[in-house]
Design a protein around this motif. Structure first.
Motif, PDB file in Angstrom:
ATOM      1  N   ARG A 196       3.311  22.130   8.641  1.00  0.00           N
ATOM      2  CA  ARG A 196       2.185  21.730   9.474  1.00  0.00           C
ATOM      3  C   ARG A 196       0.916  21.625   8.646  1.00  0.00           C
ATOM      4  O   ARG A 196       0.111  20.727   8.835  1.00  0.00           O
ATOM      5  CB  ARG A 196       1.990  22.745  10.602  1.00  0.00           C
ATOM      6  N   GLU A 197       0.742  22.561   7.710  1.00  0.00           N
ATOM      7  CA  GLU A 197      -0.476  22.577   6.895  1.00  0.00           C
ATOM      8  C   GLU A 197      -0.218  21.931   5.539  1.00  0.00           C
ATOM      9  O   GLU A 197      -0.751  22.377   4.529  1.00  0.00           O
ATOM     10  CB  GLU A 197      -0.946  24.029   6.689  1.00  0.00           C
ATOM     11  N   ARG A 198       0.629  20.902   5.511  1.00  0.00           N
ATOM     12  CA  ARG A 198       1.017  20.344   4.215  1.00  0.00           C
ATOM     13  C   ARG A 198      -0.192  19.769   3.478  1.00  0.00           C
ATOM     14  O   ARG A 198      -1.084  19.186   4.074  1.00  0.00           O
ATOM     15  CB  ARG A 198       2.108  19.295   4.370  1.00  0.00           C
ATOM     16  N   GLY A 199      -0.162  20.011   2.155  1.00  0.00           N
ATOM     17  CA  GLY A 199      -1.251  19.507   1.336  1.00  0.00           C
ATOM     18  C   GLY A 199      -2.478  20.397   1.324  1.00  0.00           C
ATOM     19  O   GLY A 199      -3.469  20.063   0.694  1.00  0.00           O
ATOM     20  N   MET A 255       0.831  -1.194   0.000  1.00  0.00           N
ATOM     21  CA  MET A 255       0.000   0.000   0.000  1.00  0.00           C
ATOM     22  C   MET A 255       0.870   1.250   0.000  1.00  0.00           C
ATOM     23  O   MET A 255       0.495   2.265  -0.555  1.00  0.00           O
ATOM     24  CB  MET A 255      -0.938  -0.056   1.200  1.00  0.00           C
ATOM     25  N   ASP A 256       2.077   1.118   0.575  1.00  0.00           N
ATOM     26  CA  ASP A 256       2.984   2.246   0.478  1.00  0.00           C
ATOM     27  C   ASP A 256       3.365   2.514  -0.971  1.00  0.00           C
ATOM     28  O   ASP A 256       3.434   3.640  -1.414  1.00  0.00           O
ATOM     29  CB  ASP A 256       4.258   1.965   1.291  1.00  0.00           C
ATOM     30  N   GLU A 257       3.586   1.396  -1.662  1.00  0.00           N
ATOM     31  CA  GLU A 257       3.956   1.540  -3.062  1.00  0.00           C
ATOM     32  C   GLU A 257       2.847   2.230  -3.841  1.00  0.00           C
ATOM     33  O   GLU A 257       3.086   3.122  -4.637  1.00  0.00           O
ATOM     34  CB  GLU A 257       4.183   0.163  -3.682  1.00  0.00           C
ATOM     35  N   ALA A 258       1.620   1.787  -3.558  1.00  0.00           N
ATOM     36  CA  ALA A 258       0.479   2.368  -4.258  1.00  0.00           C
ATOM     37  C   ALA A 258       0.438   3.869  -4.012  1.00  0.00           C
ATOM     38  O   ALA A 258       0.245   4.665  -4.929  1.00  0.00           O
ATOM     39  CB  ALA A 258      -0.813   1.732  -3.766  1.00  0.00           C
ATOM     40  N   SER A 300      -2.735  11.258   2.743  1.00  0.00           N
ATOM     41  CA  SER A 300      -3.485  10.929   1.542  1.00  0.00           C
ATOM     42  C   SER A 300      -4.599   9.924   1.826  1.00  0.00           C
ATOM     43  O   SER A 300      -5.503   9.752   1.023  1.00  0.00           O
ATOM     44  CB  SER A 300      -2.528  10.376   0.488  1.00  0.00           C
ATOM     45  N   VAL A 301      -4.542   9.240   2.969  1.00  0.00           N
ATOM     46  CA  VAL A 301      -5.535   8.212   3.265  1.00  0.00           C
ATOM     47  C   VAL A 301      -6.668   8.818   4.090  1.00  0.00           C
ATOM     48  O   VAL A 301      -6.431   9.501   5.085  1.00  0.00           O
ATOM     49  CB  VAL A 301      -4.887   7.045   4.047  1.00  0.00           C
ATOM     50  N   THR A 338     -11.177   2.843   4.488  1.00  0.00           N
ATOM     51  CA  THR A 338     -10.361   4.007   4.133  1.00  0.00           C
ATOM     52  C   THR A 338     -10.169   4.017   2.625  1.00  0.00           C
ATOM     53  O   THR A 338     -10.184   2.966   1.982  1.00  0.00           O
ATOM     54  CB  THR A 338      -8.966   3.949   4.789  1.00  0.00           C
ATOM     55  N   VAL A 339     -10.006   5.221   2.075  1.00  0.00           N
ATOM     56  CA  VAL A 339      -9.771   5.320   0.632  1.00  0.00           C
ATOM     57  C   VAL A 339      -8.548   6.185   0.349  1.00  0.00           C
ATOM     58  O   VAL A 339      -8.158   7.032   1.146  1.00  0.00           O
ATOM     59  CB  VAL A 339     -10.976   5.942  -0.120  1.00  0.00           C
ATOM     60  N   LEU A 340      -7.958   5.945  -0.811  1.00  0.00           N
ATOM     61  CA  LEU A 340      -6.881   6.778  -1.325  1.00  0.00           C
ATOM     62  C   LEU A 340      -7.504   7.917  -2.127  1.00  0.00           C
ATOM     63  O   LEU A 340      -8.695   7.864  -2.461  1.00  0.00           O
ATOM     64  CB  LEU A 340      -5.976   5.931  -2.227  1.00  0.00           C
TER      65      LEU A 340
END
Lengths: 292, 295, 335
Positions: free
Chosen positions: C123-126, A1-4, B61-62, B15-17
């Motif tokens: 801190r506010e990354r993204g 999942m890290d790779e993804a 991102s998750v 959870t989703v990406l």
């Protein structure tokens, strides 16, 4: 999942950079083309003689303000010279310096960088040591010193910039060709019986060209600034010829009477410098096979 | 107080990406007080992500799209960030996978072990120091004075993992997430560390969510097992029952692919393609249904 | 280990300085143009010229001149300025404090702005906050300090005239100072009215120099912070219950600062170079401003003295950075 996750972020970054680079490339390229055409066809484009003084018309404001005169679109300076015409003729010197100085610096720096990075050993050691010593001088002071030594004039300015800034090319190209020299395809070419210089030119050089292009564009912007700084302190070419830095110096003196004499060359200079650096970044993003 | 209230209760967590792909697919599992629950699956199955979700340290991102996580009855999703952080800091701990990267290289061991006690739980420095020395003794570190003054790079991997285990147990957490705590260690050290975790767990009565890919480790340490495949719990059972009679074809396949000390010459079977294909279509169907119900 | 490193650096420092001295000495003397001719009124006799040449030692060979100059330098005698007819060392020491004060204010300003935006961005990354910081630092970096100076002059000298656009201090003020470190001394003497006036003059040149530097610090520090924030020990600190700000300040900042520090050193030397033109632009009476006058007047002893002082500053900064790097990095300290 890290790779993804990693591949995902890589994809999105790649996509956005390409998308952004397109717009940047066109905007920056558009401005540079406009300025270049104005410089080449300056005698045809400029509405007035850039050197003609007319004390009747001194410190005329730009066209939208009251008191302006038709034909003097951006107003005049304290000697009644047309600002727009001076900016257009100033572009000639700016571009000559930009192209000549950046190309000279690029030629010297890239060649030494390529040799240093690809051959390594003694060549690398000597060239790196020279670069270190060079970097110990503050660039602006170095430029002023060199022009003082060489005497003022267009060629001194060009030589001074090239002499100072070849190290920028040398450092980057050295690092890149060093990486290239370790690649398998270079090894294969050697096994196939190509000579060292042949390999350097056929296999290594093409792979560092995108970096050279980006640096070249960046360097042109720097050259424009250095020329402006030198003419600002009156160490560039003769004082009669209009230069952007010279106009800025005049504007700085008459800032409370005629702000436009400072504002217009400043805006021109900022746009040009930004365009050169963005154009370089855009080129690199577009042609770098890794980023693409 | 409800005596049977689980220490950790995860209910249909998904959870989703950013691209919409589900990583966890309605995972439910619970850990009873003082119980070791193993979470086993191959890499990429999402087992580490469950631990991270509980501790509130998912990658940016998750995103959690559904489900609840209850820590001793407190719904973590409903707490304000600060309250949630403090609760997690006070009642849980993490034993990380790689002891080489889990200690700050520029800080001495001592402050790194006591900072939670002093700054989050409000202990006095002296009390924290005493407590840490007691724990270092429990993990069989005989020269605490030296170790506390060390920088991480001056300790071996096994020593660092002991330090991390001691730090995890120091605040008497109710739940410890152990994220493959032996994977990065030498085989000889692995056994000692595993024994140490089991011993401290018994003595302190801490519940552990033990994430691993190693069925051998599962058999040694856990009372219950959840088998995870592609973000989905495919089987859940008492450890002994699971090893005696695995129900799900994937679990059986996983066991067949694990080497055994008792029978080192038995041939190993990779997980059967047919089993994987069946699972894949099952999961694709589940994702379709999920997408329909979630717009 | 640390001492050995220090001694090696000290040696290379001396060699670099010697190299710079040689190069500058030779380069200046190769130049066409006679500085003596500029000093004398037209029609001066050959005897007068010869006498002056002898006075400034210009009648000897370049090698002789160099060793005469070098032995003077070692004794602290940098010669006499041709255009100002004063002791070079005195002139340099008179102007150096102004430049040092400016450089220090710039460095503090750049560290404050760059550090804060880097921490905020990490801190506010993204988020949109990070995107905004990226755009701002990109703009600050693409425009050189010379142009920032002009933009500031237009904004705060002409459009909203709230700051002084030239000089170091208002000329009508009565200055009680005994040193040339005006800003520092005004603070020590608790003369905050003077501090305010000095800062009013210094603010624009300082901001012009600080903006590009702050942008570089911000970009690099944010990048390394973001890398560090993914590491296991930072995750562990979050599990311990620390807030994101605490995590950044306590766990991430020190390790992320190491790569930034080297760069700040290099950039700070560039900044010292940048003071030359910015001082000119704002008529700030520092060393750089004097350097330009010296070059225009072909004042050889003065140019040599100034360049050597600049070179000395450079190597001192590099030495400091190197030592700080070693101090901050426990691996080097206990190697």
């Amino acid at each position: 999942m890290d790779e993804a996750r990693n591949s995902r972020s890589r994809i999105s970054r790649r996509g956005s950079s390409r998308h952004g680079s397109g717009a940047r490339l066109w905007l920056a390229g558009g401005w540079l083309l406009l300025a270049l055409l104005a410089a080449i066809f300056a005698p045809l484009v400029a509405p007035q003689d850039p050197l003609a003084q007319d004390l009747m018309f001194e410190r005329l404001p730009p066209f939208w303000m009251s008191g302006s005169e038709p034909g003097f679109w951006l107003g005049t300076d304290s000697l009644g010279r047309d600002l727009l015409s001076r900016l257009i003729f100033g572009a000639r010197i700016a571009f000559i310096v930009a192209f000549a100085a950046a190309l000279a610096a690029c030629l010297v720096g890239s060649t030494l960088g390529l040799i240093s990075g690809y051959f390594g050993g003694w060549a690398d050691r000597i060239i790196s040591r020279i670069v270190d010593v060079w970097m110990a001088f503050p660039p602006v002071l170095f430029a002023i010193l060199l022009v003082a030594v060489l005497g003022t004039g267009l060629s001194s300015v060009i030589i001074a910039i090239a002499v100072i800034d070849w190290t920028r090319f040398c450092r980057v190209i050295r690092a890149e060709s060093m990486g290239q020299a370790r690649m398998d395809y270079v090894e294969n070419a050697r096994i196939a019986g190509y000579g060292r210089i042949g390999i350097m030119l056929r296999e290594v050089l093409p792979n560092v060209v995108p970096s050279i292009m980006a640096l070249l564009s960046l360097e042109m912007g720097i050259a424009v600034i250095v020329e402006a700084i030198l003419s600002f302190v009156n160490l560039s070419i003769s004082t009669d010829d209009p230069t952007w830095g010279g106009i800025i110096a005049e504007g700085r003196l008459s800032i409370h009477q005629a702000w436009w004499v400072l504002v217009f060359p400043l805006v021109t200079l900022i746009l040009t410098v930004l365009s050169f650096s963005q154009f370089g970044e855009g080129l690199k993003a577009r042609f770098d096979p890794v980023l693409r | 107080m409800n005596a049977t209230r689980p220490c950790l209760d995860i209910r249909s967590l998904s959870t989703v990406l950013p691209n919409g792909a589900r990583v966890l697919r309605s995972v439910s599992l619970s850990v009873q007080p003082s119980e070791v629950r193993a979470l086993v699956g191959e890499s990429g199955a999402g087992k580490t992500m469950i631990g991270k979700a509980v501790l509130g340290v998912l990658p940016l991102s998750v995103r959690i799209v559904e489900g609840d996580m209850l820590l001793e009855g407190e719904d973590l999703g409903r707490l304000q960030p600060k309250a949630r952080r403090t609760l997690i800091g006070a009642r849980t701990a993490l034993i990380p996978q790689d002891p080489l990267t889990a200690l700050n290289p520029s800080r001495r061991i001592g402050p790194q072990m006591t900072d939670r006690l002093v700054r989050i739980l409000g202990w006095s420095g002296q009390r924290a120091d005493l407590r840490i020395r007691q724990l270092l003794d429990e993990v069989q570190i005989r020269d605490p004075d030296r170790v506390l003054k060390c920088y991480p790079h001056e300790l071996s991997g096994g020593m660092r993992q002991r330090v991390l285990i001691a730090a995890a147990f120091a605040a008497e957490p109710r739940l410890i997430v152990a994220d493959e705590p032996t994977t990065a260690l030498d085989v000889t050290v692995q056994k000692q560390i595993l024994r140490l975790i089991a011993q401290l767990q018994r003595e302190h009565g801490t519940a552990i969510l033990f994430v691993t890919h190693d069925l051998g480790v599962v058999a040694k340490i856990s009372q219950k097992v959840s088998v995870l495949y592609a973000g989905k719990v495919v089987e859940e059972a008492e450890t002994a029952a699971l090893f005696a009679a695995p129900q799900h074809p994937y679990t059986r396949a996983l066991m067949a692919a694990t080497p055994r000390y008792t029978d080192p010459f038995a041939s190993l079977k990779p997980v059967d393609e047919a089993v994987l294909a069946g699972l894949a279509s099952e999961i694709a169907a589940a994702d379709q249904a999920w997408k329909r119900s979630h717009g | 280990m640390l001492l050995q490193r220090f001694l090696i650096r000290l040696l290379t420092m001396a060699i670099t300085l010697f190299g710079v001295a040689v190069v500058v000495f030779v380069v200046i003397r190769v130049a066409p143009g006679d500085p003596i001719a500029m000093m004398l009124p037209p029609g001066a006799s050959d005897a007068d010229i010869a006498r002056l040449r002898a006075f400034y030692g210009l009648d000897k060979t370049v090698v002789e001149q160099f060793f005469i100059w070098l032995s003077g330098v070692i004794r602290g005698d940098f010669g006499t300025s041709i255009s100002l007819r004063q002791d070079v060392l005195g002139l340099v020491f008179n102007r150096l404090p102004a430049t040092l004060e400016l450089a220090i204010v710039v460095l503090l300003m750049a560290l404050a702005i760059g550090g804060t935006t880097a921490i905020l961005g990490a801190r506010e990354r993204g988020t949109a906050v990070e995107a905004g910081i990226d755009i701002a630092s990109g703009a600050a970096l693409s425009i050189p300090d010379f142009l920032w100076g002009l933009v500031l002059i237009l904004l705060f000298g002409v459009l909203v005239p709230i700051l002084d656009i030239s000089g170091r201090v208002s000329p009508q003020l009565d200055l009680p100072f005994v040193t040339q470190f005006y800003l520092f001394e005004s603070l020590v003497r608790l003369r905050f009215d003077l501090t305010k006036d000095l800062l009013g003059h210094m603010l624009m040149p300082a901001v012009a120099l600080a903006l590009p530097l702050a942008a570089i610090i911000s970009q690099l520090l944010k990048q390394s912070l973001k890398e560090v924030l993914d590491l296991d020990y930072v995750v562990l600190a979050r599990v311990k219950g620390f807030s994101e700000t605490q995590v950044i300040l306590r766990e991430a900042l020190k390790n992320a600062a190491l790569p930034t520090l080297t760069l700040v050193g290099v950039q700070f030397t560039f900044l010292i170079g940048g003071t030359v033109i910015i001082e000119r632009l704002f008529s700030y009476e520092g060393l750089g401003n004097m350097a330009i006058d010296a070059v225009i007047n072909r004042d050889l002893p003065l140019i040599q003295g100034i360049v050597l002082v600049f070179a000395l500053l450079f190597v001192l900064i590099n030495l400091t950075v190197d030592m700080m790097y070693a101090l901050l990095n426990p691996r080097l300290r206990h190697g």
